[in-house]
Design a protein around this motif. Structure first.
Motif, PDB file in Angstrom:
ATOM      1  N   ILE A 167       0.831  -1.212   0.000  1.00 17.23           N
ATOM      2  CA  ILE A 167       0.000   0.000   0.000  1.00 17.23           C
ATOM      3  C   ILE A 167       0.864   1.259   0.000  1.00 17.23           C
ATOM      4  N   LEU A 168       2.158   1.067   0.269  1.00 19.52           N
ATOM      5  CA  LEU A 168       3.137   2.152   0.217  1.00 19.52           C
ATOM      6  C   LEU A 168       4.280   1.717  -0.686  1.00 19.52           C
ATOM      7  N   ASP A 169       4.918   2.660  -1.364  1.00 15.86           N
ATOM      8  CA  ASP A 169       6.114   2.314  -2.115  1.00 15.86           C
ATOM      9  C   ASP A 169       7.311   2.335  -1.167  1.00 15.86           C
ATOM     10  N   GLU A 170       8.500   2.125  -1.715  1.00 20.97           N
ATOM     11  CA  GLU A 170       9.699   2.044  -0.869  1.00 20.97           C
ATOM     12  C   GLU A 170      10.051   3.359  -0.199  1.00 20.97           C
ATOM     13  N   HIS A 171       9.409   4.454  -0.623  1.00 13.61           N
ATOM     14  CA  HIS A 171       9.633   5.762  -0.015  1.00 13.61           C
ATOM     15  C   HIS A 171       8.504   6.168   0.936  1.00 13.61           C
ATOM     16  N   GLY A 172       7.555   5.248   1.175  1.00 15.25           N
ATOM     17  CA  GLY A 172       6.447   5.528   2.079  1.00 15.25           C
ATOM     18  C   GLY A 172       5.299   6.298   1.456  1.00 15.25           C
ATOM     19  N   ARG A 173       5.295   6.422   0.121  1.00 13.02           N
ATOM     20  CA  ARG A 173       4.201   7.115  -0.563  1.00 13.02           C
ATOM     21  C   ARG A 173       3.050   6.149  -0.807  1.00 13.02           C
ATOM     22  N   ILE A 174       1.828   6.612  -0.558  1.00 11.40           N
ATOM     23  CA  ILE A 174       0.631   5.785  -0.742  1.00 11.40           C
ATOM     24  C   ILE A 174       0.503   5.366  -2.199  1.00 11.40           C
ATOM     25  N   GLN A 175       0.197   4.085  -2.405  1.00  8.95           N
ATOM     26  CA  GLN A 175      -0.013   3.530  -3.739  1.00  8.95           C
ATOM     27  C   GLN A 175      -1.468   3.103  -3.873  1.00  8.95           C
ATOM     28  N   HIS A 176      -2.154   3.684  -4.812  1.00  8.87           N
ATOM     29  CA  HIS A 176      -3.556   3.310  -5.029  1.00  8.87           C
ATOM     30  C   HIS A 176      -3.762   3.033  -6.501  1.00  8.87           C
ATOM     31  N   PRO A 177      -4.045   1.813  -6.891  1.00 10.87           N
ATOM     32  CA  PRO A 177      -4.234   0.665  -6.022  1.00 10.87           C
ATOM     33  C   PRO A 177      -2.897   0.164  -5.456  1.00 10.87           C
ATOM     34  N   PRO A 178      -2.951  -0.675  -4.418  1.00 12.99           N
ATOM     35  CA  PRO A 178      -1.717  -1.228  -3.863  1.00 12.99           C
ATOM     36  C   PRO A 178      -0.909  -1.957  -4.943  1.00 12.99           C
ATOM     37  N   LEU A 179       0.397  -1.985  -4.789  1.00  6.64           N
ATOM     38  CA  LEU A 179       1.281  -2.548  -5.802  1.00  6.64           C
ATOM     39  C   LEU A 179       1.019  -4.022  -6.104  1.00  6.64           C
ATOM     40  N   LEU A 180       0.492  -4.774  -5.159  1.00  3.02           N
ATOM     41  CA  LEU A 180       0.188  -6.187  -5.408  1.00  3.02           C
ATOM     42  C   LEU A 180      -1.322  -6.435  -5.491  1.00  3.02           C
ATOM     43  N   SER A 181      -2.066  -5.455  -5.980  1.00  3.86           N
ATOM     44  CA  SER A 181      -3.525  -5.607  -6.040  1.00  3.86           C
ATOM     45  C   SER A 181      -3.961  -6.704  -7.004  1.00  3.86           C
ATOM     46  N   SER A 182      -3.123  -7.064  -7.970  1.00  5.24           N
ATOM     47  CA  SER A 182      -3.488  -8.177  -8.852  1.00  5.24           C
ATOM     48  C   SER A 182      -3.441  -9.513  -8.104  1.00  5.24           C
ATOM     49  N   LEU A 183      -2.580  -9.611  -7.104  1.00  9.32           N
ATOM     50  CA  LEU A 183      -2.501 -10.831  -6.295  1.00  9.32           C
ATOM     51  C   LEU A 183      -3.459 -10.801  -5.114  1.00  9.32           C
ATOM     52  N   PHE A 184      -3.637  -9.625  -4.545  1.00  9.34           N
ATOM     53  CA  PHE A 184      -4.484  -9.456  -3.369  1.00  9.34           C
ATOM     54  C   PHE A 184      -5.567  -8.422  -3.681  1.00  9.34           C
ATOM     55  N   PRO A 185      -6.594  -8.828  -4.447  1.00 11.07           N
ATOM     56  CA  PRO A 185      -7.646  -7.867  -4.818  1.00 11.07           C
ATOM     57  C   PRO A 185      -8.465  -7.461  -3.595  1.00 11.07           C
ATOM     58  N   PRO A 186      -9.115  -6.286  -3.656  1.00 12.38           N
ATOM     59  CA  PRO A 186      -9.914  -5.820  -2.520  1.00 12.38           C
ATOM     60  C   PRO A 186     -10.995  -6.808  -2.092  1.00 12.38           C
ATOM     61  N   ALA A 187     -11.678  -7.404  -3.050  1.00  8.19           N
ATOM     62  CA  ALA A 187     -12.697  -8.418  -2.732  1.00  8.19           C
ATOM     63  C   ALA A 187     -12.071  -9.793  -2.926  1.00  8.19           C
ATOM     64  N   PRO A 188     -12.107 -10.637  -1.901  1.00 11.49           N
ATOM     65  CA  PRO A 188     -11.459 -11.943  -2.025  1.00 11.49           C
ATOM     66  C   PRO A 188     -12.111 -12.805  -3.088  1.00 11.49           C
ATOM     67  N   ALA A 189     -11.273 -13.520  -3.841  1.00 12.26           N
ATOM     68  CA  ALA A 189     -11.773 -14.431  -4.863  1.00 12.26           C
ATOM     69  C   ALA A 189     -12.414 -15.654  -4.216  1.00 12.26           C
ATOM     70  N   LYS A 190     -11.844 -16.128  -3.123  1.00 13.27           N
ATOM     71  CA  LYS A 190     -12.345 -17.318  -2.434  1.00 13.27           C
ATOM     72  C   LYS A 190     -11.949 -17.207  -0.969  1.00 13.27           C
ATOM     73  N   VAL A 191     -12.868 -17.517  -0.082  1.00 10.82           N
ATOM     74  CA  VAL A 191     -12.576 -17.513   1.343  1.00 10.82           C
ATOM     75  C   VAL A 191     -12.506 -18.960   1.801  1.00 10.82           C
ATOM     76  N   ASP A 192     -11.414 -19.323   2.437  1.00  8.99           N
ATOM     77  CA  ASP A 192     -11.215 -20.703   2.873  1.00  8.99           C
ATOM     78  C   ASP A 192     -10.811 -20.714   4.342  1.00  8.99           C
ATOM     79  N   SER A 193     -11.728 -21.111   5.212  1.00  6.05           N
ATOM     80  CA  SER A 193     -11.419 -21.148   6.643  1.00  6.05           C
ATOM     81  C   SER A 193     -10.903 -22.517   7.068  1.00  6.05           C
ATOM     82  N   SER A 194     -10.736 -23.443   6.122  1.00  4.11           N
ATOM     83  CA  SER A 194     -10.206 -24.751   6.484  1.00  4.11           C
ATOM     84  C   SER A 194      -8.685 -24.758   6.543  1.00  4.11           C
TER      85      SER A 194
END
Length: 103
Positions: free
Chosen positions: A40-67
């Motif tokens: 959510i921040l770059d290496e200088h502490g600046r806010i990144q929107h969307p977060p830099l890994l948003s393709s891996l960790f999207p805001p809405a979960p693709a699947k929830v697994d509590s097992s």
């Protein structure tokens, strides 16, 4: 390759280069686990929107697994690999790039 698992503990700040390398790792079949939304921040502490890994960790979960672990684990398939987000949503709060608030 040699490694199959990459763990990102409290990795709020990442560089663009690091996020690209992590994305390639997962795309090639690796698994990445994060306890908070990473990049959510770059290496200088600046806010990144969307977060830099948003393709891996999207805001809405693709699947929830509590097992997998007690509590809620968000699993997102990406390429040949997957990304698991533990922690944030399992504590019943929503995280934004500006902080957090209770649901």
């Amino acid at each position: 390759d040699k490694f199959r698992l990459f763990i990102l503990p409290y990795s709020r700040a990442l560089s663009k280069r690091e996020s690209e390398q992590i994305t390639r790792f997962v795309d090639a079949g690796g698994t990445v686990i994060a306890d908070l939304t990473p990049g959510i921040l770059d290496e200088h502490g600046r806010i990144q929107h969307p977060p830099l890994l948003s393709s891996l960790f999207p805001p809405a979960p693709a699947k929830v697994d509590s097992s997998i672990l007690p509590g809620q684990v968000n699993v997102n398939a990406f390429g040949k690999g997957k990304a698991l987000l533990i922690g944030e949503r399992s504590r019943n709060c929503s995280i934004s790039v500006y902080g957090f608030s209770k649901n």
